[in-house]
Design an enzyme around this catalytic site. Sequence first.
Site, mmCIF file in Angstrom:
data_model
loop_
_atom_site.group_PDB
_atom_site.id
_atom_site.type_symbol
_atom_site.label_atom_id
_atom_site.label_comp_id
_atom_site.label_asym_id
_atom_site.label_seq_id
_atom_site.Cartn_x
_atom_site.Cartn_y
_atom_site.Cartn_z
ATOM 1 C CE LYS A 19 -3.868 2.241 2.307
ATOM 2 N NZ LYS A 19 -3.329 3.580 2.064
ATOM 3 C CD GLU A 52 -0.889 4.182 4.520
ATOM 4 O OE1 GLU A 52 -1.904 4.777 4.904
ATOM 5 O OE2 GLU A 52 -0.352 4.381 3.429
ATOM 6 C CG ASP A 66 1.133 7.496 3.232
ATOM 7 O OD1 ASP A 66 0.050 8.009 2.902
ATOM 8 O OD2 ASP A 66 1.707 7.754 4.306
#
Length: 348
Positions: free
Chosen positions: A63, A204, A65
Amino acid sequence: MAKPPRSRSLQATDQPLRSRPRKLRDPAQPNLPLDPLPERVEPCLALLKARPPKGPRWAFEIKWDGYRLAVHIEPKGVRIITRGGHDWTDRFPAIAKAAKKLDVATAILDGEAVVLDEQGRSDFGLLQQSLGDRSGKRISTEAIFMAFDLLYFDGHDLRTLEFTARRHLLEGLIKSRDDVIRLSEEIEADGDRLYFAACEHGLEGIIAKDRESPYRSGRRGDWQKIKCIQSDGFAIVGYEHSFVARAGIGSLLLGARHGRKLVYVGSVGTGFNERTAHELRAALDKLKVKKPPVEYSGRRKYIVWVKPTLVAEIEYRAWTHDGKLRQSSYKGLRDLEENAAIYEILAN
């Protein structure tokens, strides 16, 4: 044995035989039917889950950011469109330049603009810093684009195809791992193991994608996000003035939505540097109000209340039993053009 007679038509020419067209072709008609290039595509959003899904149907990625973007490669040039539909081409000139070099006539790439730290992790705060002062031109030459889906390719809308097919075409288009536009790698691993590894490395979280799903706008569950650290947007309702802290900001007071009103959810006093603190102070002092925008029962002597216009991206570990953020850290201001969403507390 006598040879069969040759056709008179073949005796006159060696060119292949062709039938006569029934009517003259319209020059404006393309040779193959092409799908119209969408002006904008509402993004597919990941649904938050506590644990990764299981089974071979799911593909996993890191993921990122940053800012969700769609890069449109069109006959007239390149457009970079945000999740909220704003044109940010001028803010990411390096990404736009790299998109023009891709070996494709028309395409729409879905991905995330990020700035990586020294360990190769995406950092929203660094991305905000690369865009510069909020009163400036807001241009980042450091951001790279991590592409994770291909929605349109050389005249064909790919959204009805399953994710695996779209991914295959994307991998053929983006081959360099060191360019400004990079491929968000699919990681062959068990979801639980990948999630724990991501958390151990300070990432994250991870994204899980249904390999058989078409591209559907909205938050439908085809994509799922499993986060190591929570990060959401909260309204800045005031700040605690300090005579020793940078720019005089000891901490920011934060609010979340609960029904039709804002409620106080605690404060954040870490994550600022000299530059961001002065930028915040300059912005907040233009929004001063006398009446607090939330119910507040704490000490008020050094509190400066502000109109809850600015939305801060806050990283936190959990919630306390009385509804306050735990171990929170300031990451930056969300862009108001992107309809910055304020965290909403769901009613019990």
